[in-house]
Design an enzyme around this catalytic site. Sequence first.
Site, mmCIF file in Angstrom:
data_model
loop_
_atom_site.group_PDB
_atom_site.id
_atom_site.type_symbol
_atom_site.label_atom_id
_atom_site.label_comp_id
_atom_site.label_asym_id
_atom_site.label_seq_id
_atom_site.Cartn_x
_atom_site.Cartn_y
_atom_site.Cartn_z
ATOM 1 N N GLY A 35 -8.332 1.346 4.501
ATOM 2 C CA GLY A 35 -9.190 0.213 4.348
ATOM 3 C C GLY A 35 -8.816 -0.735 3.058
ATOM 4 O O GLY A 35 -9.468 -1.793 2.615
ATOM 5 N N LEU A 36 -7.869 -0.304 2.463
ATOM 6 C CA LEU A 36 -7.482 -0.869 1.068
ATOM 7 C C LEU A 36 -7.240 -2.268 0.989
ATOM 8 O O LEU A 36 -7.630 -3.258 0.587
ATOM 9 C CB LEU A 36 -6.494 0.182 0.241
ATOM 10 C CG LEU A 36 -7.059 1.163 -0.041
ATOM 11 C CD1 LEU A 36 -5.764 2.100 -0.936
ATOM 12 C CD2 LEU A 36 -8.146 1.112 -1.074
ATOM 13 N N LEU A 37 -6.225 -2.654 2.249
ATOM 14 C CA LEU A 37 -5.702 -3.946 2.260
ATOM 15 C C LEU A 37 -6.949 -4.789 2.852
ATOM 16 O O LEU A 37 -7.039 -5.984 2.370
ATOM 17 C CB LEU A 37 -4.514 -3.966 3.217
ATOM 18 C CG LEU A 37 -4.206 -5.337 3.899
ATOM 19 C CD1 LEU A 37 -3.869 -6.480 2.662
ATOM 20 C CD2 LEU A 37 -2.977 -5.505 4.778
ATOM 21 N N VAL A 56 0.879 -1.307 -0.127
ATOM 22 C CA VAL A 56 -0.169 0.036 -0.004
ATOM 23 C C VAL A 56 0.838 1.291 -0.048
ATOM 24 O O VAL A 56 1.826 1.320 0.776
ATOM 25 C CB VAL A 56 -0.898 -0.050 1.251
ATOM 26 C CG1 VAL A 56 -1.842 1.318 1.153
ATOM 27 C CG2 VAL A 56 -1.874 -1.167 1.262
ATOM 28 N N TYR A 113 -0.838 -9.289 9.927
ATOM 29 C CA TYR A 113 -1.692 -10.494 9.128
ATOM 30 C C TYR A 113 -2.370 -11.296 10.368
ATOM 31 O O TYR A 113 -3.386 -11.938 9.871
ATOM 32 C CB TYR A 113 -1.044 -11.126 8.489
ATOM 33 C CG TYR A 113 -0.424 -10.356 7.160
ATOM 34 C CD1 TYR A 113 -1.445 -10.245 6.190
ATOM 35 C CD2 TYR A 113 0.914 -9.826 7.051
ATOM 36 C CE1 TYR A 113 -0.933 -9.377 5.048
ATOM 37 C CE2 TYR A 113 1.254 -9.037 6.003
ATOM 38 C CZ TYR A 113 0.417 -8.901 4.883
ATOM 39 O OH TYR A 113 0.711 -8.120 3.962
ATOM 40 N N SER A 172 6.454 -9.379 5.635
ATOM 41 C CA SER A 172 7.467 -8.455 5.920
ATOM 42 C C SER A 172 7.418 -7.736 7.165
ATOM 43 O O SER A 172 8.432 -7.433 7.825
ATOM 44 C CB SER A 172 7.516 -7.321 4.679
ATOM 45 O OG SER A 172 7.547 -7.801 3.613
ATOM 46 N N TYR A 184 8.576 -16.608 -0.307
ATOM 47 C CA TYR A 184 7.984 -16.174 -1.654
ATOM 48 C C TYR A 184 7.276 -14.827 -1.466
ATOM 49 O O TYR A 184 7.192 -14.436 -0.423
ATOM 50 C CB TYR A 184 7.047 -17.030 -2.081
ATOM 51 C CG TYR A 184 5.720 -17.423 -1.462
ATOM 52 C CD1 TYR A 184 4.596 -16.548 -1.823
ATOM 53 C CD2 TYR A 184 5.705 -17.953 -0.615
ATOM 54 C CE1 TYR A 184 3.568 -16.834 -1.261
ATOM 55 C CE2 TYR A 184 4.485 -18.209 0.249
ATOM 56 C CZ TYR A 184 3.525 -17.549 -0.002
ATOM 57 O OH TYR A 184 2.138 -17.786 0.497
ATOM 58 N N ARG A 228 -4.360 3.264 5.846
ATOM 59 C CA ARG A 228 -5.358 3.303 6.728
ATOM 60 C C ARG A 228 -6.564 3.653 5.958
ATOM 61 O O ARG A 228 -7.328 4.605 6.719
ATOM 62 C CB ARG A 228 -4.951 4.264 8.038
ATOM 63 C CG ARG A 228 -3.647 3.745 8.813
ATOM 64 C CD ARG A 228 -3.146 4.869 9.738
ATOM 65 N NE ARG A 228 -2.225 3.991 10.761
ATOM 66 C CZ ARG A 228 -0.990 4.007 10.389
ATOM 67 N NH1 ARG A 228 -0.608 4.665 9.263
ATOM 68 N NH2 ARG A 228 0.100 3.502 11.033
#
Length: 429
Positions: free
Chosen positions: A116-118, A108, A147, A142, A429, A114
């Site tokens: 809300g895209l993810l 992002v 997550y 990362s 990966y 912040r």
Amino acid sequence: MDYDLRAQPARATTDADGRSVPDASTERWFQAVAQGFHDARMRPRGLDVAVRAAAADGATLRGAYLTDPPPLDLDPHTPVATFISFDKTLNVGGGRLLPLHMITDVTVRPTHRRRGLLRQMMTTDLTEARDAGLPMAALTVSEGSIYGRFGFGAATWLRHISLDTSRRFGLRDEASGRVEMVDPHACADVVRDVFERFHARERGSVDRPSWYPEWVTGRYDPTSDEPDQRRRAAVHHDGSGTVDGYVSYRVEQDGQGPRQLAIQDLVTASDDAYLGLWQFLAAVDLVENVTFSRAPMEDPLEFALADPRLYSVTRLEDVIWLRVLDVVAALEAREWVQDGSVLLGVRDAMGMAEGTFRVEVRDRRAEVTRSDREPEVVLDVTTLGSLYLGGVTVRTLRRSNRFEGTPDALDRFARLMELPTRPYCVTRY
């Protein structure tokens, strides 16, 4: 600010030299990923490798685009957030490969965090995967704080090790088999074959994205956009002459300091091959230190050494994070070694794996059914992901306050979830 969330495959044409030339939207997507990870702009060879691999894996490229970009925007047609996913397999033990939804290249742009895209991309992608019948999702991270809120739990770990290969080095017993050096740029087929055999035998292994042979063999070096001319490789032959392991490495030197051999990839289909390749690496002239950032948590090398103090662990790294999408399918596929039963309550803030499940194990196989009864043990879906492969025990997580349940129920659950070894995934990966 409004965003348009889109999904597309990797699209490209082929030029006269056989190289993939991405269309404008595909190239902008990959350039946005490079920017997100602070890499240099991707050049033609890198785009060729990335686009061909994404196409071979049937990947979906998701992006968030500004619907009304402001003046002087970086590029109104470039996504401000990226997300890619594709389907492979996960070795869950007992000789079984589970269909796996793999996620990577999540970025992002700093100016659009912040918003809300993810969460929108993740929710859409995981919902589609679950609806398509995928029982499990995975990613590497990362940043470790992101997550868990999407239901992922760290499930496999690697050791970064440093081995003193000076004259003090020696194995307790001579390794068997034969090692030969090979041209790394010409051994892609060997790399694929050995990894396929490793993947079939090693619980915790995830299948590799299609770009991996290009990197392992050094046919593509991201730093130069050309073949890696410093890459070296060797293979191990078993008693019958069959190749059952390989190592890809570079010998590096910092200024006038001592040379160091850095292993890029070491994959074997047998323990003999693993120790045999280490014996070869220790014999490389003009080098007295070998580093490897993908060693297993239970490393036979440590105990095969005549002097175990030559072996140093410099870092521990989490690798695969798992997210259960279908509790029944995932648990029924898993390896089990203890008989028993438990009523398991799973909490899931995203609602995908929520419910109570009766888990009954007999003769190393589980039968899992939904239940309306009160659960005996309650855990979050992130905790279930961490427990799934046996990389951490119920006893450890119990001390971290990750469960609800009576002492008796938690003891039974701990015994039920036990596995004989820790998982090993050699694939980032």
